[in-house]
Design an enzyme around this catalytic site. Structure first.
Site, short mmCIF file in Angstrom:
data_model
loop_
_atom_site.label_atom_id
_atom_site.label_comp_id
_atom_site.label_asym_id
_atom_site.label_seq_id
_atom_site.Cartn_x
_atom_site.Cartn_y
_atom_site.Cartn_z
N CYS A 277 0.45 -1.24 0.09
CA CYS A 277 0.34 -0.03 0.03
C CYS A 277 0.40 1.74 -0.42
O CYS A 277 1.79 1.33 -0.85
CB CYS A 277 -0.68 -0.05 1.44
N GLU B 7 -2.49 -8.90 3.25
CA GLU B 7 -2.56 -9.24 4.82
C GLU B 7 -4.50 -10.22 4.60
O GLU B 7 -4.83 -10.07 5.36
CB GLU B 7 -2.05 -9.26 5.74
N HIS C 229 -4.13 -4.98 -0.36
CA HIS C 229 -3.76 -5.70 0.77
C HIS C 229 -3.67 -7.18 0.52
O HIS C 229 -4.56 -7.91 1.71
CB HIS C 229 -4.37 -5.07 1.84
#
Length: 360
Positions: A250, A336, A334
């Site tokens: 990001c 994750e 993202h």
């Protein structure tokens, strides 16, 4: 009985609602208004430090259904300026719920407004772009003036508001990873800590200080604000390239690109949600991704050594690059995914392979 209020945008649009969460003593809350399209995961969204300076409007109409739990927090507290919803559930239904969402908002002093026509609001932001807003119990003229005065995120270093004040460590494993905290989410740290000793350092840390920790790899985390306002952080990244494997996510992606001379620009209304399609160029595979960013990398400004690895299928935005000679890569989205799909978790495996190659 909730107090009635209004949400006013910088363009003069007025929407009625009722105030929820924390009520500022002065009767007005301001920020840059953006919308998020997730169907669940509202707590992870609100506690994502990348929302510093912004007011989050949820497009999904029912928010708060399953309450909140400390296990789902992505940071020590929410850094967003406020929240806008259509319907805020008063009584959650989940065995995991520690408290209702509204109690969480009050405890963390996050103001909100409910009962808003979020469909109309989202269409407006899509058409006009992210803009300043104000909401509260003050009269509409006062709220309009506050909305017009809201500076937004352009040119602002908001990372200093969210980064850790001092280094700390977590995890165990054969490798040492340094995470530069530009507003890092806890899910990222948990995934790293499963396989490494992680040292989280403030955003002001210099490249020489990072290298003095003798890391096997460095994570450049997510974070808020305008990457063009972070010259010192981009210089730090430049000082790491070619000396240690680097993985950017990001804002970390944007800073990696700026470190090699690329430019960034502000998107009209950003990418915020859990269902953005991204094409992985080496395989052609489409990944459904979680995203939260208002800025993007100008593809034409990337140097020749930077390989574009991923693109957004909605608007063509650069979603990933690789610098093979420097053992560095990054993605705009993202992997994750807190909250969101796990299609991109393989990128952590790519990072571990670079770390392992270097350690041998």
């Amino acid at each position: 009985m909730r107090r009635p209020g209004h949400l006013v945008l910088a363009d003069g649009s007025v929407l009625a609602g009722e105030l929820v969460g924390f009520e500022p003593p002065e009767g007005v809350a301001t920020g840059e208004l953006v919308f998020n399209t997730v169907l669940s995961g509202y707590q992870e969204v609100l506690s994502d430090p990348s929302y510093a300076g912004q007011v989050v409007c949820f497009t999904y109409p029912h928010i708060g259904n399953y309450g909140v739990t400390p296990e789902d927090d992505e940071a020590r507290r929410p850094f967003c300026r406020g929240v806008v919803v259509r319907d805020l559930t008063a009584t959650p239904s989940s065995w995991r719920a520690g408290e209702p969402l509204e109690a969480y908002l009050r405890r963390h002093q996050v103001p909100g407004i409910a009962g808003v026509d979020t469909r109309r609001l989202t269409r407006l932001v899509r058409r006009e772009g992210a803009m300043g807003c104000a909401f509260g119990w003050r009269d509409v003229e006062e709220l309009a003036a506050a909305a017009r005065a809201e500076p937004g995120t352009t040119g602002r270093d908001l990372v200093r508001e969210v980064t850790t004040a001092a280094p700390y460590e977590l995890g165990a494993g054969p490798w040492r990873v340094v995470a530069l905290d530009f507003g890092v989410k806890r899910t990222m740290l948990r995934l790293l800590a499963e396989r490494a000793r992680v040292t989280v350092v403030p955003a002001s840390t210099k490249a020489e200080e990072v290298l003095a920790l003798e890391p096997d790899g460095v994570l450049l985390s997510n974070g808020p604000g305008d990457p063009a306002a972070l010259d010192a952080q981009a210089a730090c990244v430049a000082g790491l390239l070619g000396r240690v494997p680097v993985f950017g996510i990001c804002l970390g992606h944007q800073l990696l690109c700026r470190a090699v001379g690329a430019e960034t620009y502000k998107l009209p209304f950003g990418h915020h949600g859990g269902n953005h399609p991204v094409r992985r160029l080496d395989t052609g595979q489409v990944e459904v991704t979680a995203q939260n960013h208002n800025y993007a990398v100008d593809r034409a400004s990337l140097p020749k050594e930077a390989e574009v690895t991923h693109v957004n299928l909605n608007d063509g935005v650069v979603e990933g690059i690789a610098l093979p000679r420097a053992q560095a890569f990054s993605v705009q989205y993202h992997p994750e995914a807190g909250p969101g799909p796990h299609d991109a978790r393989y990128l952590f495996g790519r990072f571990w392979r670079l770390v392992e190659e270097r350690s041998h």
